[in-house]
Design an enzyme around this catalytic site. Sequence first.
Site, mmCIF file in Angstrom:
data_model
loop_
_atom_site.group_PDB
_atom_site.id
_atom_site.type_symbol
_atom_site.label_atom_id
_atom_site.label_comp_id
_atom_site.label_asym_id
_atom_site.label_seq_id
_atom_site.Cartn_x
_atom_site.Cartn_y
_atom_site.Cartn_z
ATOM 1 C CD GLU A 46 -60.929 -45.854 -43.457
ATOM 2 O OE1 GLU A 46 -61.155 -46.396 -42.360
ATOM 3 O OE2 GLU A 46 -61.066 -44.624 -43.649
ATOM 4 C CE LYS A 115 -60.237 -45.721 -38.982
ATOM 5 N NZ LYS A 115 -61.328 -45.324 -39.898
ATOM 6 C CB CYS A 170 -59.361 -42.698 -41.896
ATOM 7 S SG CYS A 170 -60.525 -41.336 -42.206
#
Length: 665
Positions: A46, A115, A170
């Site tokens: 990330e 994200k 994540c």
Amino acid sequence: MNYGYIKVASAVPRVKVADCAYNVREMEQMIVRAEGQGAEVIVFPELSVTGYSCQDLFGQRLLLEAAEQSVMMLLDFTRQLDIITICGVPVMVGNLLLNCAVVMQKGTILAIIPKTFLPNYKEFYEKRWFASAQDLHPTDIIFAGSHITVTAQPTIFRTYTGATFAVELCEDLWAPEPPSTRLTLAGADIIFNLSASDELIGKNAYLRQLLAQQSARTMSGYVYAGCGFGESTQDVVYGGNAYVYENGRCIAESERFSFEPQMVITQIDYEMLRAERAGNTTFVNGQRNVISTNVERSLDGARDDSRGSSNGAVRFVDCETVNPKDFTLARKVNPTPFIPETKDMAASCEEIFSIQVAGLAKRLVHTGCQTVVVGISGGLDSTLALLVCVKTFDKLKMPRTGIVGVTMPGFGTTDRTYSNAMSLMKSLGITIREISIREACIQHFKDIGHDIDVHDTTYENSQARERTQILMDLSNKLGGLVIGTGDLSELALGWATYNGDHMSMYGVNVSIPKTLIRYIVNYVADSGIDPASRLTLLDIIDTPISPELIPADENGDIAQKTEDLVGPYILHDFFLYYMLRYGFKPSKIMMLAKHAFANDAEHKYDEETIGKWLRTFLKRFFAQQFKRSCLPDGPKVGSVSLSPRGDWRMPTDACSTMWLEELDV
């Protein structure tokens, strides 16, 4: 031909916080290495271009512009490469700063994935800097010289080889409903996760459970790349975790807390994943719901334009076409796939044994039977069946004398197997019956006009049927059940006499392959059984497998060895597993077998030998289905079963022609 495999890489490069040029140079080195090893997709952690731990520096225009320029450098660097690269970058979309994954290939940005779930608790403050994909309208931007639409719409990528993949970042994985769940239901074979999870006591174990569960639940490959050495340690530490999971099993992992760059490269069998999904109605039903939702929403354009369009119809992005590469399998293949790959083999054997015992116990309780009849030959299969009966009677607090073990010496019975059969029955304290079949068979040969010196199928099968008749009639006389001893491997090959040892009133070994039976018998021998029984069990394990239907040799030893006639069971169990569990083509099974047995110290077979016995397996498997179509009841133990009431329904007159021809291509 890639046999349904895709080679992937999870990379954890060195990083300097807020030094984009340095970070990209480190990434380029790893991209070259991965490309050189034939990887088709590589994923970085990330925010790998800037470093994850930049904190309020993400509000600096200079850093954002440097990140964009660095992506341009990566695009230029990968222009002549086939590999697909997935890196983490902050991207400004209108007034929103998004934490994104940029997917690129051959100098082109294929898509930018924002994200969705931003952690904003305890040590995490991502909402301080970033907006969520849920806040995003589909927006056209120019980024790194490319005109592209950034959207929260679920996106699946299709590679030139036919594999499909998607991306999440994540915290998306840690959410109650990860985006990867819907993406896999919509058709993604593999999920790539760019992550920056910090290290805490016990957290890594939980992370691994999470990865295993999500991979297993979605029947997917899951490739995880987490930040490592070089990220700021002001308040937390990043371990540099790179993992690759396949349907719940970790197949590659990096060294944790390494100060050096880490990269793991392995192959994911997406054909196997698709076979697992196709055979799972729960997954198929979930897929149907996703597809119907996509159709509904695609008919309603307003919904696709709504804020937070992560619930919109899935879009598919085709990756660039590249020149096909020569395929070489780079994974270890277990030559004994039925043997649980576990550190605690005893626990696995105990579980299997307990399933057998529970199955038989229910049948005895239901029927009210106090007696079982078992033919004891001194071989592995009848030994395991007897041990199951003993354990069952003990758990039901029934006397072992209710177990009637019948040894039935015939023309091929050797002193070794006879002695082992008698010794085991005696030491276990069961009722012993010895009934020779010789005179009955001689009379039968006279009745049907068969020459006793002709040792053909009639000679052999007459003995098997005589033994079964004795067991059946004796069970009627005693009011008991005949317990079958035949195993899964014999059923696959049809290595049983129809209406002979093929038949019983309950078959406790029916879904246990030959390669596994030795382990279970050995487990019982080592689990506290009496010393005399233990010695007998160990000798039975070392006895060659034989039906003992042909007279012994001049030394009194077994003359008829099953594996000399139909082939090694370790090969047949290998063929059976991959044909039934995943529906693999013979050519792929052949490729896997060559790889598995080429360097196996104990069982090494060359291509010619493997090919010979694979043809035998295919011919017998198709020709002998009629025996499997009328099997007695028995408990399913593992992932493969041939019960006509459960896992395997096949016409008895199906042709093997296509399978044999495909093997010869």
